[in-house]
Structures are given as structure tokens and as C-alpha cells.
Design a protein around this motif. Structure first.
Motif, PDB file in Angstrom:
ATOM      1  N   VAL A 187       0.851  -1.191   0.000  1.00 11.24           N
ATOM      2  CA  VAL A 187       0.000   0.000   0.000  1.00 11.24           C
ATOM      3  C   VAL A 187       0.885   1.239   0.000  1.00 11.24           C
ATOM      4  CG1 VAL A 187      -0.191   0.055   2.543  1.00 11.24           C
ATOM      5  CG2 VAL A 187      -1.926   1.176   1.142  1.00 11.24           C
ATOM      6  N   LEU A 188       0.464   2.233  -0.780  1.00 13.21           N
ATOM      7  CA  LEU A 188       1.162   3.516  -0.829  1.00 13.21           C
ATOM      8  C   LEU A 188       0.211   4.600  -0.348  1.00 13.21           C
ATOM      9  CD1 LEU A 188       3.431   5.465  -1.664  1.00 13.21           C
ATOM     10  CD2 LEU A 188       2.612   5.321  -4.009  1.00 13.21           C
ATOM     11  N   ILE A 189       0.601   5.312   0.690  1.00 11.81           N
ATOM     12  CA  ILE A 189      -0.192   6.413   1.248  1.00 11.81           C
ATOM     13  C   ILE A 189       0.372   7.712   0.697  1.00 11.81           C
ATOM     14  CG2 ILE A 189      -0.928   7.582   3.372  1.00 11.81           C
ATOM     15  CD1 ILE A 189      -0.106   4.818   4.798  1.00 11.81           C
ATOM     16  N   ILE A 190      -0.461   8.508   0.027  1.00 14.99           N
ATOM     17  CA  ILE A 190      -0.016   9.811  -0.465  1.00 14.99           C
ATOM     18  C   ILE A 190      -0.635  10.896   0.407  1.00 14.99           C
ATOM     19  CG2 ILE A 190       0.025  11.429  -2.395  1.00 14.99           C
ATOM     20  CD1 ILE A 190      -0.084   9.152  -4.299  1.00 14.99           C
ATOM     21  N   GLY A 191       0.219  11.639   1.110  1.00 15.62           N
ATOM     22  CA  GLY A 191      -0.235  12.684   2.022  1.00 15.62           C
ATOM     23  C   GLY A 191       0.295  12.431   3.419  1.00 15.62           C
ATOM     24  N   ALA A 192       0.892  13.478   4.019  1.00 16.01           N
ATOM     25  CA  ALA A 192       1.509  13.325   5.340  1.00 16.01           C
ATOM     26  C   ALA A 192       0.951  14.350   6.327  1.00 16.01           C
ATOM     27  CB  ALA A 192       3.026  13.456   5.232  1.00 16.01           C
ATOM     28  N   GLY A 193      -0.315  14.730   6.117  1.00 12.27           N
ATOM     29  CA  GLY A 193      -0.985  15.624   7.066  1.00 12.27           C
ATOM     30  C   GLY A 193      -1.591  14.831   8.212  1.00 12.27           C
ATOM     31  N   GLY A 194      -2.594  15.427   8.864  1.00 14.96           N
ATOM     32  CA  GLY A 194      -3.218  14.767  10.008  1.00 14.96           C
ATOM     33  C   GLY A 194      -3.868  13.453   9.633  1.00 14.96           C
ATOM     34  N   VAL A 195      -4.618  13.438   8.533  1.00 18.93           N
ATOM     35  CA  VAL A 195      -5.296  12.205   8.111  1.00 18.93           C
ATOM     36  C   VAL A 195      -4.277  11.163   7.669  1.00 18.93           C
ATOM     37  CG1 VAL A 195      -6.946  11.203   6.489  1.00 18.93           C
ATOM     38  CG2 VAL A 195      -7.389  13.465   7.459  1.00 18.93           C
ATOM     39  N   GLY A 196      -3.267  11.587   6.895  1.00 21.60           N
ATOM     40  CA  GLY A 196      -2.229  10.660   6.469  1.00 21.60           C
ATOM     41  C   GLY A 196      -1.503  10.029   7.644  1.00 21.60           C
ATOM     42  N   THR A 197      -1.293  10.814   8.688  1.00 16.06           N
ATOM     43  CA  THR A 197      -0.644  10.300   9.899  1.00 16.06           C
ATOM     44  C   THR A 197      -1.480   9.200  10.540  1.00 16.06           C
ATOM     45  OG1 THR A 197       0.404  12.445  10.307  1.00 16.06           O
ATOM     46  CG2 THR A 197       0.247  10.946  12.184  1.00 16.06           C
ATOM     47  N   VAL A 198      -2.795   9.423  10.625  1.00 13.78           N
ATOM     48  CA  VAL A 198      -3.691   8.417  11.206  1.00 13.78           C
ATOM     49  C   VAL A 198      -3.716   7.163  10.330  1.00 13.78           C
ATOM     50  CG1 VAL A 198      -6.085   7.880  11.826  1.00 13.78           C
ATOM     51  CG2 VAL A 198      -5.117  10.116  12.402  1.00 13.78           C
ATOM     52  N   VAL A 199      -3.831   7.339   9.015  1.00 12.20           N
ATOM     53  CA  VAL A 199      -3.833   6.188   8.101  1.00 12.20           C
ATOM     54  C   VAL A 199      -2.574   5.354   8.311  1.00 12.20           C
ATOM     55  CG1 VAL A 199      -3.747   5.450   5.687  1.00 12.20           C
ATOM     56  CG2 VAL A 199      -5.271   7.304   6.341  1.00 12.20           C
ATOM     57  N   ASP A 215      -0.681  -7.682   8.989  1.00 13.34           N
ATOM     58  CA  ASP A 215      -1.088  -8.952   8.395  1.00 13.34           C
ATOM     59  C   ASP A 215      -1.782  -8.717   7.055  1.00 13.34           C
ATOM     60  OD1 ASP A 215      -3.142  -7.685   9.917  1.00 13.34           O
ATOM     61  OD2 ASP A 215      -4.355  -9.508   9.807  1.00 13.34           O
ATOM     62  N   VAL A 216      -2.358  -7.516   6.886  1.00 15.03           N
ATOM     63  CA  VAL A 216      -3.039  -7.151   5.640  1.00 15.03           C
ATOM     64  C   VAL A 216      -2.107  -6.345   4.738  1.00 15.03           C
ATOM     65  CG1 VAL A 216      -4.969  -5.843   4.647  1.00 15.03           C
ATOM     66  CG2 VAL A 216      -5.302  -7.184   6.736  1.00 15.03           C
ATOM     67  N   PHE A 217      -1.391  -5.378   5.347  1.00 15.02           N
ATOM     68  CA  PHE A 217      -0.524  -4.476   4.587  1.00 15.02           C
ATOM     69  C   PHE A 217       0.930  -4.883   4.817  1.00 15.02           C
ATOM     70  CE2 PHE A 217      -4.335  -2.086   5.938  1.00 15.02           C
ATOM     71  CZ  PHE A 217      -4.880  -1.799   4.698  1.00 15.02           C
ATOM     72  N   THR A 218       1.433  -5.726   3.928  1.00 17.64           N
ATOM     73  CA  THR A 218       2.760  -6.308   4.156  1.00 17.64           C
ATOM     74  C   THR A 218       3.900  -5.334   3.857  1.00 17.64           C
ATOM     75  OG1 THR A 218       2.636  -7.244   1.927  1.00 17.64           O
ATOM     76  CG2 THR A 218       2.016  -8.678   3.756  1.00 17.64           C
ATOM     77  N   ASP A 219       3.686  -4.439   2.892  1.00  9.24           N
ATOM     78  CA  ASP A 219       4.684  -3.435   2.546  1.00  9.24           C
ATOM     79  C   ASP A 219       4.004  -2.072   2.503  1.00  9.24           C
ATOM     80  OD1 ASP A 219       7.329  -4.897   1.611  1.00  9.24           O
ATOM     81  OD2 ASP A 219       5.631  -6.056   0.844  1.00  9.24           O
TER      82      ASP A 219
END
Length: 397
Positions: free
Chosen positions: A4-16, A25-29
Motif C-alpha cells: 500500500v502507498l499512502i499519499i499525504g503526510a498531514g493529520g489524516v495521512g498520519t492516522v492512516v 497482516d493485511v498491509f505487508t509493505d
């Protein structure tokens, strides 16, 4: 299960990122990417998981995004960048063969206008590419649509009246601050209101309609009718709806500040010339207001967001209220962010989890209410956003 790739490092991105890290177990990388790599590195340090990768990327640049996607090869991108960037990220996903999820619909930078048409237009291309795009998987939009789908599946033959109610009864001890990106927040609130009634859209003046609504564990709060994007998809996907509205609470001090900001022109998104430089007043205001990411530490109180639904089951009129209350303090203790970021970030992670498990995997472009709500509702209880329901009570609406 996958990358999984998370784009965004604000408040929501931090929580994600925090929640993804708790479900390895779901998100291996995992990779976090942002315009500012140091913000991504700070999130990784706070989580304490050095296996999470970070990268710098300009989410306005399709070629840069494609290059990153091709090098990391994620199965799904969680887009928690700015709504202005939805289309470039979707375009890059198509070019690189990557699935897509976001929390807010696209809006053009130069016009405060909220509409799904731009993203729905990608439906055929995602179908032909065999890729899934999941739209609006935050809380509202997001959980509000899943609550509605759950109600339609289990408690109603026909949903006729839908009211989404959003109360933030928290206190961050600032004179004025917004709970998410100030630019997006103020654009949203200062627009005309709009609601669906008997097949038509009714337009109101900004914050013209308001009334006291009573929220669980909070009490009565003055609630204002706004337009919110999930209304557009919900009335399309549940055609028995006769009326759909969205309500949000605001304190008088907040509204006074907002009125002054508007009156002096600081809410404007039209560029002005200042000392030979072109600046947008609202973007300048964003720079001087408190950063929503920094509100969590002293934030007291809780949010309460839910759906109040009236309709028919077996020929009888029924009412149903399904909601979640989220403590700002508990959200901060777990993730370092306040409750508004938490209630958006947790559902984004769950939506990606639904995809990874093959439960929400269907080529095309979809709003969350078009998938099976049951496994998502189960995960809300497990991942920190437990929900409650009340049957056949007075909905005050």
C-alpha cells in the motif's frame, strides 16, 4: 497480503499510517509519500516501524507519480492529499496499473465546487484496465454512506428521509482554528447550502437553515444545513430517497471569526497582487492559522457523526439512528492526531483493507455505499470507531 502507498503526510495521512502499521497482516509493505519527505520520515519515527518506506513526490505531477508507482509497485494507493490532486493521482494509477482510494471528491483549485462528475467520468477507463477506484472513504463522505447502505440492507425496504448529522463538541483552546485543511474547510462552509427534495436540489444561502439537534453524550447543539458531496451519490444509489440533508455544528465564536474573515476578503480564492507577488488570500490565511495537525494535544471533548433515517419496513414507518462518538483525547493518545483526523483516517485504512481482502474489489469507479457494508461495519468496531444504533426514536428532523 500486499503493498500500500499512502499519499499525504498531514493529520489524516498520519492516522492512516498508524492504523496501517497496526494491521501488517493485511498491509505487508507500506510507503508514505508527500511533497515533503521529512514529514513522512517524522510519521515513521512516531510509529517506530523502520520497515515503512518514505518518498518525495509532487502529487500534481502525473509523470512523477507514475515513476514512483512503477518503482514501488503498490496494489492500492490511499490518496489523502488535497482534493485538487484526485484526478492527477487517478490518471497516474491508470498509467501504472494501480488501484485507487480517496476520502474526498475532486474539486478544481480555482472554483469552490463539489461534484463527482469528474471522477465518475473515469468509470469506463478503470473498468477496461481491470482496476478498482473507491471514492469518498473517510467518515463523511465514507462511513455516512456505509451507514446508509447498512440501514438499507438490514432495516428498511425503502429509505425515504436521510439526515447526516456531524457534531464536533471538542475544545482545542484556540481562538480560531479549523479541524482539517483550512483552505478546504473554509471553502466548504462559505458556499451556498443545498439539499435534495422530491427529485430536485434546493439551494439555500450559506448557513441559512439551522436548528438545535441533540447528540448522544453531548446534548443539544446548533446545527447548520450545508451541502456535502455524499448526498449526490446517495440519492443516486438509493432512488427511494425523497429528501436528503447534511447538518454540521458550529459555535458562535467560530461563526463570528468566519464572518469577519469573509467580510475582509480573506476567504477569497481569487489571486491578488501584493508587493509585485500574486497571492491567494485564503492560502495566505491558511499559512497563519494553527496547523490542524498541532491541535491534538490539548483537545478535549468528542465528535458525534451519524445518519438519521426514516423509511418503511414491511409497510410500516420506521426510524433508525446509527452513529459513532470519537474522543479527541483517545485519538491523540493512539495516533498523535485529534478526532477529526482520526475519524477520516481510520475508514480510509479500512476501505483499503476491504480491497486487500478481496471484499471490495470490482473494476470501475465506485462510491463506498455500492459495496457490501457488513465487513466494513465489523471493522469499525475493531479499529477504534465503534458504532451504536437506536430504533424508532424521535429523530428531531
Amino acid at each position: 497480503m500486499g503493498k500500500v502507498l499512502i499519499i499525504g503526510a498531514g493529520g489524516v495521512g498520519t492516522v492512516v499510517a498508524h492504523k496501517v502499521a497496526k494491521n501488517r497482516d493485511v498491509f505487508t509493505d507500506v510507503m508514505i509519500a508527500s511533497r515533503t519527505k521529512s514529514k513522512c520520515d517524522a510519521i515513521v519515527k512516531a510509529i517506530g516501524d523502520t520497515t515503512i518506506k518514505t518518498a518525495q513526490v509532487d502529487a500534481d505531477n502525473v509523470d512523477e507519480l507514475v515513476e514512483l508507482f512503477n518503482s514501488f509497485k503498490p496494489e492500492i494507493v490511499i490518496n489523502v492529499a488535497l482534493p485538487y490532486q484526485d484526478l492527477t493521482i487517478m490518471e497516474a494509477c491508470l498509467k501504472a496499473g494501480v488501484n485507487y482510494l480517496d476520502t474526498a471528491n475532486y474539486e478544481p483549485k480555482d472554483v469552490a465546487h463539489f461534484e463527482y462528475s469528474w471522477q465518475w467520468a473515469y468509470k469506463k477507463r478503470f473498468e477496461e484496465a481491470g482496476l478498482t477506484a473507491i471514492l469518498g472513504c473517510g467518515f463523511d463522505p465514507g462511513v455516512s454512506g456505509i451507514f446508509t447502505a447498512y440501514a438499507a440492507k438490514h432495516h428498511f425496504d425503502e429509505i425515504e428521509y436521510l439526515d447526516i448529522v456531524d457534531c464536533n463538541a471538542g475544545n482545542h483552546h484556540k481562538a480560531f482554528a479549523t479541524n482539517f485543511n483550512p483552505e478546504i474547510n473554509i471553502r466548504e462552509i462559505t458556499q451556498n447550502g443545498r439539499y435534495f427534495h422530491e427529485g430536485d436540489w434546493v439551494t439555500t444561502k450559506p448557513l441559512e437553515i439551522h436548528k438545535d439537534l441533540t447528540y448522544p453524550n453531548i446534548g443539544p447543539r446548533d446545527s447548520y444545513l450545508l451541502y456535502h458531496e455524499e448526498l449526490e451519490s446517495l440519492v443516486k444509489n438509493f432512488p427511494t430517497i425523497k429528501r436528503a440533508r447534511f447538518w454540521m455544528t458550529f459555535g458562535q465564536e467560530y461563526l463570528t471569526h468566519l464572518r469577519v474573515i469573509e467580510n475582509i476578503g480573506m476567504a477569497s480564492i481569487k489571486p491578488i497582487n501584493y508587493n509585485g507577488m500574486e497571492i491567494v488570500p485564503l492560502q495566505f490565511l491558511k499559512a497563519v492559522l494553527p496547523n490542524p495537525q498541532d491541535l491534538g494535544e490539548n483537545y478535549e471533548g468528542e465528535t458525534s457523526i451519524g445518519c438519521r433515517i426514516r423509511g418503511k419496513k414491511d409497510g410500516k414507518e420506521r426510524t433508525y439512528y446509527v452513529y459513532n462518538n470519537c474522543s479527541h483525547h483517545e485519538a491523540f493518545v493512539e495516533t498523535g492526531m485529534q478526532g477529526v483526523s482520526y475519524t477520516t483516517g481510520v475508514p480510509a485504512m479500512i476501505g483499503a483493507m476491504m480491497f486487500m481482502k478481496g471484499l471490495w474489489k470490482r473494476p470501475g469507479v465506485w462510491n463506498v455505499e455500492e459495496f457490501n457494508p457488513d465487513p466494513f461495519m465489523e471493522q469499525l468496531n475493531k479499529q477504534g470507531l465503534p458504532w451504536h444504533e437506536e430504533h424508532d426514536k424521535d429523530l428531531e428532523l
